[in-house]
Design an enzyme around this catalytic site. Structure first.
Site, PDB file in Angstrom:
ATOM      1  N   GLU A 194     101.875  72.333  -4.330  1.00 36.19           N
ATOM      2  CA  GLU A 194     102.791  73.000  -3.396  1.00 36.19           C
ATOM      3  C   GLU A 194     104.192  72.995  -3.988  1.00 36.19           C
ATOM      4  O   GLU A 194     104.716  74.033  -4.387  1.00 36.19           O
ATOM      5  CB  GLU A 194     102.764  72.311  -2.033  1.00 36.19           C
ATOM      6  CG  GLU A 194     103.661  72.963  -0.994  1.00 36.19           C
ATOM      7  CD  GLU A 194     103.731  72.184   0.304  1.00 36.19           C
ATOM      8  OE1 GLU A 194     104.134  72.786   1.314  1.00 36.19           O
ATOM      9  OE2 GLU A 194     103.401  70.971   0.316  1.00 36.19           O
ATOM     10  N   ASP A 271      99.420  74.629   9.051  1.00 38.15           N
ATOM     11  CA  ASP A 271     100.324  73.602   8.550  1.00 38.15           C
ATOM     12  C   ASP A 271     101.144  73.014   9.695  1.00 38.15           C
ATOM     13  O   ASP A 271     100.930  71.874  10.098  1.00 38.15           O
ATOM     14  CB  ASP A 271     101.235  74.146   7.454  1.00 38.15           C
ATOM     15  CG  ASP A 271     101.800  73.064   6.553  1.00 38.15           C
ATOM     16  OD1 ASP A 271     101.434  71.893   6.735  1.00 38.15           O
ATOM     17  OD2 ASP A 271     102.603  73.388   5.657  1.00 38.15           O
TER      18      ASP A 271
END
Length: 337
Positions: A194, A271
């Site tokens: 990420e 998320d």
């Protein structure tokens, strides 16, 4: 219909924040839900993961009591049920909820209590994932998280994770933590690829991860993507969040289609529903419109979520049956093609 990557503190509804503030006797800096939503939701100009993570400060202030944690998990499951989800795997870091004297075990016990009540009351399948945190001075706390995960495994807890800013704290630095998790047979999910490159995903695999949180930068390494496919590792992709944290600079760079073409187990997740101002149906529709995905392709992504979930073989079968039966009408995009 399955959200495998859902952070508790990033998904508290503004109305519930006011209730949590009352329960924890915490004064909030605003008076209306609209003002609070502005405080909790990331701005369009967010520059990186560090800025994105700043939105978690306020929710953490009100999630420092056992009643608050139980309430927050329960209410989140209620919302997921109302949204039509059949499973949610909610993650949080118990070591971040010790500011008022809670132990990690007490925090997890409260969360599991809320989870079990929510499963019973709302008919939704659910599990808790406990996050270890990237840092340089919290090894003991991370080891305790693994120990607590083992005590609550199959009693609500289904895995451990590693969260935080991977650009500052490399994945490989936490090898001993996840060696301990492996010894105790606690499944591991690791945020990787990420805020750091493909190497962090490779390191996560070396640490025993069976799912990867995000994994976007794995696209930079063809050998790595082949390894992910070979090992049947599921990627927890979160489209809106990944754009907001500048994991990719534009939608055109998002590797969803390339991952699918390489046979990777891609799943669709939110998320943080509040921080990213999203929900699971919205994520699917965004992907449909951006990448011209057919209803059948979108349903396969949902089925991937069932295949990647931490459930028994029998429950996986039931989840897939429900997805095959209800997904197209849930999404509202016509017949499968």
């Amino acid at each position: 219909m399955i959200d495998l990557h859902l952070h508790l503190d990033g998904s508290i509804a503004p109305a519930d924040m006011f209730r949590l503030a009352e329960m924890s006797k915490t004064e909030l800096p605003v008076e209306t839900e609209e003002e609070l939503k502005e405080k909790l939701t990331v701005e369009p100009g967010c520059r990186n993961l560090k800025e994105y993570l700043e939105k978690f400060d306020l929710p953490l202030r009100v999630l420092q009591t056992e009643p608050g944690l139980e309430f927050a998990v329960y209410r989140l499951l209620e919302r997921l049920g109302e949204q039509g989800l059949c499973r949610g795997e909610i993650r949080f870091a118990p070591q971040l909820h010790m500011q008022r004297g809670l132990t990690q075990e007490a925090a997890v016990s409260a969360a599991v209590s809320g989870l079990n009540r929510g499963v019973r009351d709302f008919g939704i399948s659910a599990g808790v994932i406990l996050c270890c945190m990237r840092g340089s001075t919290n090894r003991a706390e991370n080891m305790e998280t693994v120990a607590v995960a083992e005590r609550f495994l199959d009693k609500g807890v289904c895995a451990v994770d590693l969260a935080g800013n991977e650009a500052v704290y490399p994945t490989e630095a936490f090898a001993d933590i996840f060696r301990r998790a492996g010894e105790r047979r606690v499944p591991a999910v690791i945020h990787a690829g990420e805020a750091a490159g493909a190497q962090s995903v490779r390191e996560a695999l070396e640490l025993g991860a069976v799912r990867i949180g995000h994994g976007i930068h794995a696209m930079e390494d063809p050998e790595l993507t082949a390894l992910l496919q070979e090992r049947n590792i599921y990627l927890e992709m979160c489209y809106s969040s990944n754009l907001q944290t500048r994991t990719v600079e534009s939608p055109e760079e998002y590797p969803l289609v390339r991952f699918l073409e390489r046979g990777l187990g891609v799943t669709v997740n939110t998320d943080n529903m509040t921080v990213s101002d999203t929900d699971l149906r919205k994520e699917y529709l965004l992907l449909r419109d951006r990448f011209s995905l057919s209803p059948a392709a979108l349903r396969q992504l949902a089925l991937n979520g069932a295949d990647g979930a931490f459930v028994t073989k029998e429950e996986r079968m039931h989840l897939k049956e429900r997805i095959n039966r209800e997904f197209i009408s849930w999404l509202g995009c016509g017949a499968a093609s």
